[in-house]
Design a protein around this motif. Structure first.
Motif, mmCIF file in Angstrom:
data_model
loop_
_atom_site.group_PDB
_atom_site.id
_atom_site.type_symbol
_atom_site.label_atom_id
_atom_site.label_comp_id
_atom_site.label_asym_id
_atom_site.label_seq_id
_atom_site.Cartn_x
_atom_site.Cartn_y
_atom_site.Cartn_z
ATOM 1 N N GLY A 100 1.768 12.121 11.356
ATOM 2 C CA GLY A 100 0.663 13.066 11.349
ATOM 3 C C GLY A 100 -0.315 12.623 9.748
ATOM 4 O O GLY A 100 -0.011 11.520 9.279
ATOM 5 N N LEU A 101 -0.657 14.003 9.405
ATOM 6 C CA LEU A 101 -0.885 13.909 8.190
ATOM 7 C C LEU A 101 -0.124 13.375 7.126
ATOM 8 O O LEU A 101 1.033 14.033 6.910
ATOM 9 C CB LEU A 101 -1.452 14.986 7.454
ATOM 10 C CG LEU A 101 -1.879 15.443 6.200
ATOM 11 C CD1 LEU A 101 -3.081 14.145 5.700
ATOM 12 C CD2 LEU A 101 -2.527 16.590 6.135
ATOM 13 N N ILE A 102 -0.381 12.343 6.102
ATOM 14 C CA ILE A 102 0.724 11.554 5.259
ATOM 15 C C ILE A 102 0.247 12.206 3.810
ATOM 16 O O ILE A 102 -0.407 11.809 3.329
ATOM 17 C CB ILE A 102 0.979 10.128 5.612
ATOM 18 C CG1 ILE A 102 1.141 9.672 6.459
ATOM 19 C CG2 ILE A 102 2.289 9.576 4.870
ATOM 20 C CD1 ILE A 102 1.018 8.545 7.273
ATOM 21 N N LEU A 103 0.961 12.902 2.955
ATOM 22 C CA LEU A 103 0.850 12.753 1.433
ATOM 23 C C LEU A 103 2.218 12.837 0.366
ATOM 24 O O LEU A 103 3.332 12.413 1.087
ATOM 25 C CB LEU A 103 0.903 14.622 1.585
ATOM 26 C CG LEU A 103 -0.732 15.428 2.846
ATOM 27 C CD1 LEU A 103 -0.161 16.976 2.154
ATOM 28 C CD2 LEU A 103 -1.793 14.617 1.883
ATOM 29 N N GLY A 104 1.817 12.502 -0.366
ATOM 30 C CA GLY A 104 2.878 12.029 -1.717
ATOM 31 C C GLY A 104 2.835 11.655 -3.203
ATOM 32 O O GLY A 104 1.786 10.590 -2.604
ATOM 33 N N PRO A 105 3.442 11.018 -3.112
ATOM 34 C CA PRO A 105 3.760 9.894 -4.472
ATOM 35 C C PRO A 105 2.381 8.997 -4.209
ATOM 36 O O PRO A 105 3.540 8.449 -3.012
ATOM 37 C CB PRO A 105 4.691 9.627 -4.868
ATOM 38 C CG PRO A 105 5.770 11.882 -4.725
ATOM 39 C CD PRO A 105 4.422 11.406 -3.286
ATOM 40 N N VAL A 152 -5.590 8.112 -0.228
ATOM 41 C CA VAL A 152 -6.726 8.123 1.119
ATOM 42 C C VAL A 152 -7.429 9.456 0.273
ATOM 43 O O VAL A 152 -8.016 9.678 0.061
ATOM 44 C CB VAL A 152 -5.677 8.716 2.031
ATOM 45 C CG1 VAL A 152 -7.057 8.935 3.105
ATOM 46 C CG2 VAL A 152 -5.284 7.502 2.933
ATOM 47 N N GLY A 153 -6.791 10.088 -1.102
ATOM 48 C CA GLY A 153 -7.109 11.342 -2.269
ATOM 49 C C GLY A 153 -7.479 12.743 -1.718
ATOM 50 O O GLY A 153 -8.111 13.133 -1.946
ATOM 51 N N ARG A 154 -6.153 12.804 -0.638
ATOM 52 C CA ARG A 154 -6.528 14.555 -0.653
ATOM 53 C C ARG A 154 -5.778 15.125 -1.033
ATOM 54 O O ARG A 154 -6.291 15.885 -1.930
ATOM 55 C CB ARG A 154 -5.706 14.221 1.155
ATOM 56 C CG ARG A 154 -6.745 14.128 2.219
ATOM 57 C CD ARG A 154 -6.583 13.841 3.920
ATOM 58 N NE ARG A 154 -6.893 13.253 5.070
ATOM 59 C CZ ARG A 154 -7.071 11.964 5.172
ATOM 60 N NH1 ARG A 154 -5.335 11.458 5.223
ATOM 61 N NH2 ARG A 154 -7.614 11.624 6.294
ATOM 62 N N GLY A 213 0.764 -0.833 -0.159
ATOM 63 C CA GLY A 213 0.543 0.081 0.488
ATOM 64 C C GLY A 213 0.422 0.916 0.331
ATOM 65 O O GLY A 213 1.807 1.297 -0.389
ATOM 66 N N PHE A 214 0.814 2.592 0.477
ATOM 67 C CA PHE A 214 1.021 3.595 0.245
ATOM 68 C C PHE A 214 2.031 4.286 1.126
ATOM 69 O O PHE A 214 3.485 3.711 0.624
ATOM 70 C CB PHE A 214 -0.223 4.833 0.559
ATOM 71 C CG PHE A 214 0.564 6.310 0.661
ATOM 72 C CD1 PHE A 214 2.002 6.666 0.099
ATOM 73 C CD2 PHE A 214 -0.006 7.331 1.647
ATOM 74 C CE1 PHE A 214 1.874 8.284 -0.015
ATOM 75 C CE2 PHE A 214 0.455 7.757 1.981
ATOM 76 C CZ PHE A 214 1.324 8.900 0.699
ATOM 77 N N ARG A 243 -8.344 3.533 -1.775
ATOM 78 C CA ARG A 243 -8.078 2.099 -0.191
ATOM 79 C C ARG A 243 -9.707 2.426 -0.374
ATOM 80 O O ARG A 243 -10.784 3.244 -0.357
ATOM 81 C CB ARG A 243 -7.898 3.348 0.918
ATOM 82 C CG ARG A 243 -5.899 2.403 0.707
ATOM 83 C CD ARG A 243 -5.807 2.847 2.636
ATOM 84 N NE ARG A 243 -6.211 2.334 3.008
ATOM 85 C CZ ARG A 243 -5.472 2.237 4.035
ATOM 86 N NH1 ARG A 243 -4.873 2.400 4.936
ATOM 87 N NH2 ARG A 243 -6.470 1.509 5.079
ATOM 88 N N PRO A 244 -10.331 0.926 -0.320
ATOM 89 C CA PRO A 244 -12.089 0.296 0.031
ATOM 90 C C PRO A 244 -12.766 1.208 0.957
ATOM 91 O O PRO A 244 -13.090 1.491 1.153
ATOM 92 C CB PRO A 244 -11.278 -0.934 -0.360
ATOM 93 C CG PRO A 244 -9.882 -1.325 0.064
ATOM 94 C CD PRO A 244 -9.514 0.713 -0.418
ATOM 95 N N ASP A 245 -11.259 1.218 2.755
ATOM 96 C CA ASP A 245 -12.137 1.996 3.180
ATOM 97 C C ASP A 245 -11.733 3.132 4.253
ATOM 98 O O ASP A 245 -12.411 3.454 5.026
ATOM 99 C CB ASP A 245 -10.918 0.648 4.890
ATOM 100 C CG ASP A 245 -9.499 1.107 4.340
ATOM 101 O OD1 ASP A 245 -9.298 1.387 3.757
ATOM 102 O OD2 ASP A 245 -9.048 0.751 5.186
ATOM 103 N N ARG A 246 -11.965 3.925 2.877
ATOM 104 C CA ARG A 246 -11.234 5.075 2.311
ATOM 105 C C ARG A 246 -12.950 5.863 1.874
ATOM 106 O O ARG A 246 -12.937 5.528 0.406
ATOM 107 C CB ARG A 246 -10.482 5.936 2.758
ATOM 108 C CG ARG A 246 -9.297 5.396 3.124
ATOM 109 C CD ARG A 246 -9.210 6.038 4.755
ATOM 110 N NE ARG A 246 -8.049 6.045 5.777
ATOM 111 C CZ ARG A 246 -8.428 5.337 6.661
ATOM 112 N NH1 ARG A 246 -9.171 3.985 6.668
ATOM 113 N NH2 ARG A 246 -6.693 4.685 6.827
ATOM 114 N N SER A 247 -13.419 6.879 2.581
ATOM 115 C CA SER A 247 -14.536 7.617 1.897
ATOM 116 C C SER A 247 -13.351 8.441 0.599
ATOM 117 O O SER A 247 -12.395 8.985 1.054
ATOM 118 C CB SER A 247 -15.586 8.075 2.663
ATOM 119 O OG SER A 247 -14.819 8.942 3.201
#
Length: 332
Positions: A153-158, A162-164, A6-7, A311-315
């Motif tokens: 904390g909040l994780i971002l990047g390639p 999660v879609g943010r 995963g991510f 991810r299927p468990d994220r809206s």
């Protein structure tokens, strides 16, 4: 790597392989593992006998990104510790484990939510904070002072699933008037997944243990710096229209989900964007500029044809057209 497809797990596995480490990935076989893995093992630690593939293995360190109930972490950590299979265990936890309300500047000594190593999926019912705290307890139960707890904390990047950040990038690419939740100078904290991976891989051989908040330092960027970088790299001609927190809330736009990353000033904002990371900084945490995170994520999205995985468990994240229009019509 327990997981590793995963991510966050993929980023850590790839970074370890890039260092020339021999990386074993243990996962359920639902997704392709990263290239360059020395060994791939299949199993499901929630099933009877699901850890059999770990028998007889020896590893210097294990990294676990599990986000579900604690009993799965307990099973894997116990098997690896009792069998003498691993020297160290890093559990990728979350700053969500802190019990609210969380004051600005809270460090790793702050109070945490109640949880148990015996928590099951039925008992936690998707309580993310309790699940992550239970995972911490399970790692420490078996590995003690050889357990590293990475409170990200909040994780971002390639690779984000999660879609943010992907939502903001794709919205900016469409161009036109884009409502920007303010104030523009509002500081935000996040961690690039690659910076998280490098820090974890440095921390393990250094023998670090216990909890570490892992997120960028206060002032690393702002909502303005973040959104302007998104508009710039996509080249869609997006025009940012800044709106006050009061206008955002009055429009019915949902903080964090409808407007990813953003939270209005207050208790939730203090929890997510005003954490103390001095301990991790002293232990070598380095955070790349926001422009690099945004640009590299956009390049990754373009390689995927502009459709981000989720991810299927994220809206799904982001504003619908009606809410966006209503927010644009609000006073600045």
């Amino acid at each position: 790597m327990l997981g590793g497809t995963g991510f966050v797990g993929r980023a850590i596995a790839q970074a370890a392989a890039g260092r020339g480490w021999q990386v074993t990935v243990f996962h359920r076989g639902r997704h392709e593992p990263p290239p360059g893995m020395a060994r791939v093992l299949h199993g499901d630690r929630r099933a009877d006998g699901g850890l059999a593939a770990l028998e007889g293995g020896e590893w210097d360190a294990v990294v676990d990104t599990w986000s579900g109930a604690a009993d799965a972490v307990r099973a894997s950590a116990r098997r690896l510790a009792e069998g003498g299979c691993a020297e160290r265990y890093a559990y990728i936890s979350s700053r969500s484990v802190y019990a609210g309300p969380v004051a600005a500047g809270l460090d790793e000594t702050g109070p945490v939510v109640a949880a148990s190593v015996e928590d099951t999926a039925e008992e936690t019912a998707g309580d993310y904070a309790r699940e992550k705290r239970g995972g911490e307890l399970a790692a420490c139960e078996s590995f003690g002072d050889r357990a590293l707890l990475v409170r990200a904390g909040l994780i971002l990047g390639p690779g984000e699933d999660v879609g943010r950040l992907p939502w903001w990038l794709l919205r900016m690419a469409r161009g036109g008037a884009v409502p920007a939740p303010g104030p523009r100078e509002l500081p935000v904290q996040y961690i690039d997944v690659r910076d998280l991976a490098e820090w974890v891989l440095d921390a393990l051989p250094a023998g670090l243990s216990g909890p570490y908040n892992l997120v960028s330092p206060p002032g690393h960027t702002t909502m303005g710096g973040f959104l302007e970088a998104c508009a710039r790299v996509t080249g869609g001609g997006a025009e940012l229209h800044w709106r006050s927190p009061e206008s955002v809330l009055a429009s019915g736009a949902e903080p964090w989900t409808g407007l990813p990353v953003w939270l209005p000033p207050g208790a939730d904002y203090d929890h997510m964007h005003r954490g103390d990371v001095s301990k991790a900084l002293a232990a070598g945490l380095r955070c790349r500029p926001v422009g690099e995170t945004v640009e590299d994520t956009w390049e990754w999205l373009r390689q995927l044809g502009g459709e981000a995985p989720l991810r299927p468990d994220r809206s799904p994240k982001g504003l619908d057209a009606e809410t966006e229009a209503r927010l644009l019509a609000m006073p600045g």
